[in-house]
Structures are given as structure tokens and as C-alpha cells.
Design an enzyme around this catalytic site. Structure first.
Site, short mmCIF file in Angstrom:
data_model
loop_
_atom_site.label_atom_id
_atom_site.label_comp_id
_atom_site.label_asym_id
_atom_site.label_seq_id
_atom_site.Cartn_x
_atom_site.Cartn_y
_atom_site.Cartn_z
N ASP A 127 0.32 -1.34 -0.07
CA ASP A 127 -0.10 0.10 -0.48
C ASP A 127 1.15 1.67 -0.30
OD1 ASP A 127 -1.85 1.62 -0.06
OD2 ASP A 127 -2.90 1.20 2.32
N TRP A 128 1.37 1.60 -0.96
CA TRP A 128 2.12 3.10 -1.46
C TRP A 128 1.54 4.06 -2.18
CZ3 TRP A 128 7.68 0.52 -3.30
CH2 TRP A 128 8.27 0.05 -2.28
N GLU A 129 1.07 4.59 -1.34
CA GLU A 129 -0.53 5.49 -2.64
C GLU A 129 0.38 7.08 -2.42
OE1 GLU A 129 -4.54 4.92 -0.82
OE2 GLU A 129 -3.43 3.64 0.57
N GLU A 130 1.39 7.60 -1.91
CA GLU A 130 1.28 8.93 -1.50
C GLU A 130 2.60 9.57 -2.75
OE1 GLU A 130 1.18 10.92 1.29
OE2 GLU A 130 0.39 8.09 1.89
N ARG A 202 -5.04 -0.65 -5.33
CA ARG A 202 -5.87 0.08 -5.92
C ARG A 202 -4.67 0.56 -7.55
NH1 ARG A 202 -5.96 6.62 -2.86
NH2 ARG A 202 -6.74 6.60 -5.50
#
EC number: 3.2.1.35
Length: 412
Positions: A127-130, A202
Site C-alpha cells: 500500500d504505497w499511495e503517496e 489501488r
């Protein structure tokens, strides 16, 4: 260390091409609902038992957040993911160019080896969303800070370049470093735990969000984003599963919810074939509650998320929730009552129907999917008397090793 990791990655990529789709493609489970909620405290602290197994929901032992069936790795818990905090503090250099790839991989390898058992065959979700790995995808104030920081970094590293060359260098160096971080991290995971299904939460994106649009909302993905998804072929090649989000936007009218979910999943199905002869499994992330109100999803909402996902032919749905669901005895009982009264019975219905259709139409060698994805009324549901449906609106998506209209032909 660098040479050792490089060798492991090459070996791991070969292993994963051989073993990539072992988990959720066994004939007994054409469609799975996976629990990604840290609910262990309900039993341990408050004595509230959540009967997930009896309801057909796949969970880790003890309902822990990390375990043999699913583990999700957040930005501050895995490797040396670079990002800026809410007050502008740079973590691990802030931008991909500023972090040591070798140090990141070494730390990630240590964490994988110590957090996932050697026989791990579950879902491994990053979960890497930045930031987004393509320069053009970093729009909006939250992500533009990465473009600005990349330009500053380039000015410091290459002071002899003119401004236009520095901007170009910032662009290319950001994308190269972002790709290396994401691609090598996936390859490392697939090397060390080759039976797991590795991918990023995502991804792929779609860009079909609801923004109080007029009545002409179609749900189609934004053209610029589908183009970027095609450019991310390296990411799909390195992945062994896709985890798109189907979180329902706040206040999205019921009439548009199926279109919203369907087009997100269809885009995932499209990219699942871009770099693979057999499509990657797609497991959509869904929530237990609405983000705006905190209300549990209604039966209609479950049909438009879990039901549509099953009907379109995904391998499953991951249900996500945070610690708030188990923060008190009262909340644990609310969760229990929702599970027993609404969510669980629907999951049982859909998973049984998916299994029945698989065996009746696909000889147990594939999963059923709508012939026409836009046939909104076609669902994998048991009849009200629990009898089986005719499944005339469905065709077969064969598992690896099988082919033909009913998946009866062995395929080398």
C-alpha cells in the site's frame, strides 16, 4: 549484497512465472471473500466471537491483520519507502531518487523473511499511495510536492544543466527511481515468497470517481489514466495479482454504483493480460462501511460490490477495515451482528453460487463471468429456495492449464 539480491531477483522472477497463480484458482474456490480487518481484539479483549469461517470468509489465524492468508504492508512498515509527511517532513529522502535502492531492498528482504512464513501462499499487498510512478500522474497539491522536490533535487545534483534540462532530468530520474523501487520490490517478494500473490493496492487506477456530476455519468475510466496504465506494463509484468479499489464514493447514487465498480474491474481485466499469456488474478478491495457516514454497506451495496465482482469474474474481494471496528465491546457486537445478519449470508450465497456455476458450466476448471459485462441484472446468486440457477448469462474464464468454452480441454 547487491550482487546477491540481483541474483535472487532473477531466480525469483523465473520461479514466479512458474508458480504465479496458485492461490485463488483452485477449483474449490472460484470466488473468495478475504478479511483484511484487524478484528482479533474482539475475541481476545471483549469475548466477542466473529464466526468468519462459518460464513465462508477467508481470514488469517486469530483474525490478525498479518498472517498466512493476507498481509498488507503500509508506507511506514516496509522497506524504506520515500514520502513526505503531512507537515512536509521528508521520510527516507522524500522522493524515490533520494533513497538507496540497495538499502531499501535489504530492509524489505529482512521484513519479508521475518513476517511471512516460508510456505506463505496468501495475498501480499503493498500500500504505497503517496506518489504515482509516472510523472504526469502526480497532480493535485498532495502529490505535486514530489514534482517540486524532484526539481530541487535535480538542481542540487546537476547544477550545470540549464533549467529546461533540469526539468527534463527531474522527470526522467523520478520515473526511473520510482519504477526501480516498485518493480524490484515486487520481484524481491516473489523471489522470497514465490507462492504468494504480490501486487500494489489501488493498481490499476481508473479515474471514474463521482464528483456530483450530472445525470450523464457513465462510469468509464478516464482516457488519460487508461493510457498511463498501458505505460505501466513493467508493473503488471512484475505483479502476480491486481488489487484495484472499488470503494464506493460518498453520495454516489445507487443507480451509478454498478457502472462505477464494473468499469474499474474491466480496466483491471484489461491490464491483467498486457504482459501475461494467462491473466493475472484480480481481487478488488472493498470496504465494510461508507467512508462519509460510517454506515455498514447495505445488501444493495454488497450486491454492487461483492456481487458485481463475482459476476464479472474476479478471483475475489478483499474486505478492508481498521482498528476502529474492534475498539470496544459495543463496536465488536455491531460488527458481529452485521456479519451474522447481512454480510455473512450474502457471502455464503455468492460463494456457493460461484462454485456451483464453476462446476456446472466450467467443469470445475474455471470461474463464471457475465457474457455481457453490462447485463446489470445477471448475478451469481442462489435462488430464494437455495436452488441453483441456470447460469445462461455466464461464460467460463478457464484456469491456467485449461481451455475451451467449458474449460474441458487441457492446455499445456
Amino acid at each position: 549484497m547487491i550482487m546477491h539480491l540481483g541474483l535472487m531477483m532473477v531466480v525469483g522472477l523465473t520461479l514466479c512465472l512458474m508458480h504465479g497463480q496458485a492461490l485463488l484458482q483452485v477449483p474449490e474456490h472460484p470466488f473468495s471473500v478475504v478479511w483484511n480487518v484487524p478484528s482479533a481484539r474482539c475475541k481476545a479483549h471483549f469475548g466477542v466471537h466473529l464466526p468468519l469461517d462459518a460464513l465462508g470468509i477467508v481470514a488469517n489465524h486469530g483474525q490478525h491483520f498479518h498472517g498466512q492468508n493476507i498481509s498488507i504492508f503500509y508506507k511506514n512498515q516496509f522497506g524504506l519507502y520515500p514520502y513526505f509527511g503531512p507537515r512536509g517532513t521528508a521520510h527516507n529522502g522524500g522522493i524515490p531518487q533520494a533513497v538507496s535502492l540497495d538499502h531499501h531492498l535489504a530492509r524489505a528482504a529482512h521484513q519479508i523473511l521475518h513476517s511471512l512464513g516460508s510456505s506463505f501462499a496468501g495475498l501480499a499487498v503493498l500500500d504505497w499511495e503517496e506518489w504515482y510512478p509516472l510523472w504526469a500522474g502526480n497532480w493535485g497539491p498532495h502529490r505535486q510536492v514530489y514534482l517540486a522536490a524532484s526539481w530541487v533535487w535535480t538542481q542540487q545534483m546537476f547544477p550545470g544543466l540549464d533549467p529546461q534540462e533540469q526539468l527534463h532530468k527531474a522527470h526522467t530520474s523520478f520515473e526511473q527511481a520510482a519504477r526501480a523501487l516498485m518493480e524490484y520490490t515486487l520481484q524481491l517478494g516473489r523471489t522470497l515468497r514465490p507462492s504468494g500473490l504480490w501486487g500494489f493496492y489501488r493498481y490499476p487506477a481508473c479515474g471514474n470517481g463521482w464528483h456530483k456530476m450530472a445525470s450523464n455519468y457513465t462510469g468509464h475510466c478516464h482516457a488519460a489514466i487508461t493510457t498511463r496504465n498501458t505505460q505501466l506494463r513493467w508493473l503488471w509484468a512484475a505483479s502476480s495479482a491486481l488489487f484495484p479499489s472499488i470503494y464506493l464514493p460518498p453520495r454516489l447514487p445507487l443507480a451509478y454504483r454498478q457502472a462505477f465498480v464494473r468499469h474499474r474491474l474491466e480496466e483491471a481485466f484489461r491490464v491483467a493480460l498486457l504482459e501475461h499469456s494467462h491473466p493475472l488474478p484480480v481481487l478488488a478491495y472493498s470496504r465494510l462501511t461508507h467512508r462519509s457516514s460510517g454506515r455498514f454497506l447495505s445488501l444493495d451495496d454488497l450486491m454492487q460490490t461483492i456481487g458485481v465482482s463475482a459476476a464479472l469474474g474476479t478471483a475475489g474481494v478483499v474486505l478492508w477495515g481498521d482498528l476502529s471496528f474492534s475498539s470496544s465491546e459495543e463496536k465488536c457486537w455491531r460488527l458481529h451482528d452485521y456479519l451474522v445478519g447481512t454480510l455473512g449470508p450474502y457471502v455464503i450465497n455468492v460463494t456457493k453460487a460461484a462454485m456451483a456455476c464453476s462446476h456446472q458450466r466450467c467443469h470445475g476448471h474455471g470461474r463464471c463471468a457475465r457474457k455481457d459485462p453490462g447485463q446489470m441484472e445477471a448475478f451469481l446468486h442462489l435462488q430464494p429456495d437455495d436452488s441453483l440457477g441456470a447460469w445462461n448469462s455466464f461464460r467460463c474464464h478457464c484456469y491456467s492449464g485449461w481451455a475451451g468454452p467449458t474449460c474441458l480441454e487441457p492446455k499445456p
